[in-house]
Design an enzyme around this catalytic site. Sequence first.
Site, PDB file in Angstrom:
ATOM      1  N   MET A  93     -36.436 114.746  61.178  1.00  0.00           N
ATOM      2  CA  MET A  93     -37.403 115.623  60.527  1.00  0.00           C
ATOM      3  C   MET A  93     -38.640 114.913  59.965  1.00  0.00           C
ATOM      4  O   MET A  93     -39.413 115.525  59.235  1.00  0.00           O
ATOM      5  CB  MET A  93     -36.710 116.425  59.420  1.00  0.00           C
ATOM      6  CG  MET A  93     -35.619 117.334  59.937  1.00  0.00           C
ATOM      7  SD  MET A  93     -36.199 118.455  61.237  1.00  0.00           S
ATOM      8  CE  MET A  93     -34.694 119.356  61.598  1.00  0.00           C
ATOM      9  N   HIS A 112     -37.090 119.759  70.825  1.00  0.00           N
ATOM     10  CA  HIS A 112     -37.751 120.748  69.959  1.00  0.00           C
ATOM     11  C   HIS A 112     -37.154 122.127  70.251  1.00  0.00           C
ATOM     12  O   HIS A 112     -37.016 122.499  71.418  1.00  0.00           O
ATOM     13  CB  HIS A 112     -39.264 120.754  70.219  1.00  0.00           C
ATOM     14  CG  HIS A 112     -39.986 121.709  69.325  1.00  0.00           C
ATOM     15  ND1 HIS A 112     -40.199 121.431  67.986  1.00  0.00           N
ATOM     16  CD2 HIS A 112     -40.477 122.950  69.547  1.00  0.00           C
ATOM     17  CE1 HIS A 112     -40.815 122.471  67.432  1.00  0.00           C
ATOM     18  NE2 HIS A 112     -40.997 123.402  68.357  1.00  0.00           N
ATOM     19  N   ASP A 153     -45.253 116.968  68.821  1.00  0.00           N
ATOM     20  CA  ASP A 153     -44.764 117.866  69.886  1.00  0.00           C
ATOM     21  C   ASP A 153     -45.734 117.946  71.060  1.00  0.00           C
ATOM     22  O   ASP A 153     -45.693 118.910  71.842  1.00  0.00           O
ATOM     23  CB  ASP A 153     -44.475 119.278  69.340  1.00  0.00           C
ATOM     24  CG  ASP A 153     -43.358 119.294  68.302  1.00  0.00           C
ATOM     25  OD1 ASP A 153     -42.413 118.494  68.448  1.00  0.00           O
ATOM     26  OD2 ASP A 153     -43.435 120.079  67.350  1.00  0.00           O
TER      27      ASP A 153
HETATM   28  C1  GAR Z   1     -32.268 121.184  66.114  1.00  0.00           C
HETATM   29  O1  GAR Z   1     -32.417 122.551  66.376  1.00  0.00           O
HETATM   30  C2  GAR Z   1     -33.491 120.434  66.577  1.00  0.00           C
HETATM   31  O2  GAR Z   1     -34.038 120.911  67.771  1.00  0.00           O
HETATM   32  C3  GAR Z   1     -34.425 120.662  65.443  1.00  0.00           C
HETATM   33  O3  GAR Z   1     -33.618 120.600  64.288  1.00  0.00           O
HETATM   34  C4  GAR Z   1     -32.271 120.918  64.599  1.00  0.00           C
HETATM   35  C5  GAR Z   1     -31.394 119.754  64.217  1.00  0.00           C
HETATM   36  O4  GAR Z   1     -30.044 120.042  64.403  1.00  0.00           O
HETATM   37  N1  GAR Z   1     -35.477 119.687  65.438  1.00  0.00           N
HETATM   38  C6  GAR Z   1     -36.711 119.928  65.049  1.00  0.00           C
HETATM   39  O5  GAR Z   1     -37.075 120.995  64.604  1.00  0.00           O
HETATM   40  C7  GAR Z   1     -37.670 118.742  65.158  1.00  0.00           C
HETATM   41  N2  GAR Z   1     -39.026 119.201  65.134  1.00  0.00           N
HETATM   42  P1  GAR Z   1     -28.925 118.886  64.533  1.00  0.00           P
HETATM   43  O6  GAR Z   1     -29.112 117.919  63.360  1.00  0.00           O
HETATM   44  O7  GAR Z   1     -27.628 119.647  64.416  1.00  0.00           O
HETATM   45  O8  GAR Z   1     -29.091 118.212  65.870  1.00  0.00           O
END
Ligand code: GAR
Length: 202
Positions: A93, A112, A153
């Site tokens: 993040m 993403h 992105d």
């Molecule tokens: C996922 O949906 C990922 O695509 C998103 O956060 C979540 C993390 O889940 N990432 C973003 O938004 C990055 N810009 P996880 O920790 O269970 O993999």
Amino acid sequence: MKKTRIAVLVSGGGTNLQALIDAEKSGILKSGEIVLVISSNPGAYALTRAANAGIPGYTASKKALGGQEAFEKEITRLLTENRIDLIVLAGFMSILSADFTSRYPRRIINVHPALIPSFCGKGFYGLHVHEAALAYGVKVTGATVHFVNEIPDGGEIIMQKAVNIRENDTPETLQKRVMRLAEWKILPLSVEKVSAEMANRE
Ligand code: GAR
């Protein structure tokens, strides 16, 4: 053939990290090996997932280290010490600076939770992405895996998968479905594709 050495950068639950660990176990990911996990958050459950899989996990906290520069310096140190070839951002993040990303051209990939160029860029992360998709009223969303460059992105797309939106979806139900049907599938496939290309080049 030498396997591509992969570091996975995480911040939270780590379900995408888990998908990569499972893909390595099942042989879907065969050209690369996950040798390092770095979390931007000391409490991330992703670190437990790494430990359960026997993968060394470290924390690099921007707050504890005192800012972006020290944060990126610590990440660079860990990557260099572990001779990392490929960096995978899996629910990471923090935005990495242009100074950092320019040092790893086509060596950083990100997942993403939308079909780029929709619902992406600064401020679009995690659940916010799904809130925005529902608020706009799109009927189809999905996930994108792409190379990371200096534009958030904005790097070259590697794979995408579409997911239909249902009438009664909430941001939470949509997030879960996008993960299950798209992210957990195309992230391991993309990491294998890029790892294989890198292994062939060397
Ligand atoms: C996922 O949906 C990922 O695509 C998103 O956060 C979540 C993390 O889940 N990432 C973003 O938004 C990055 N810009 P996880 O920790 O269970 O993999």
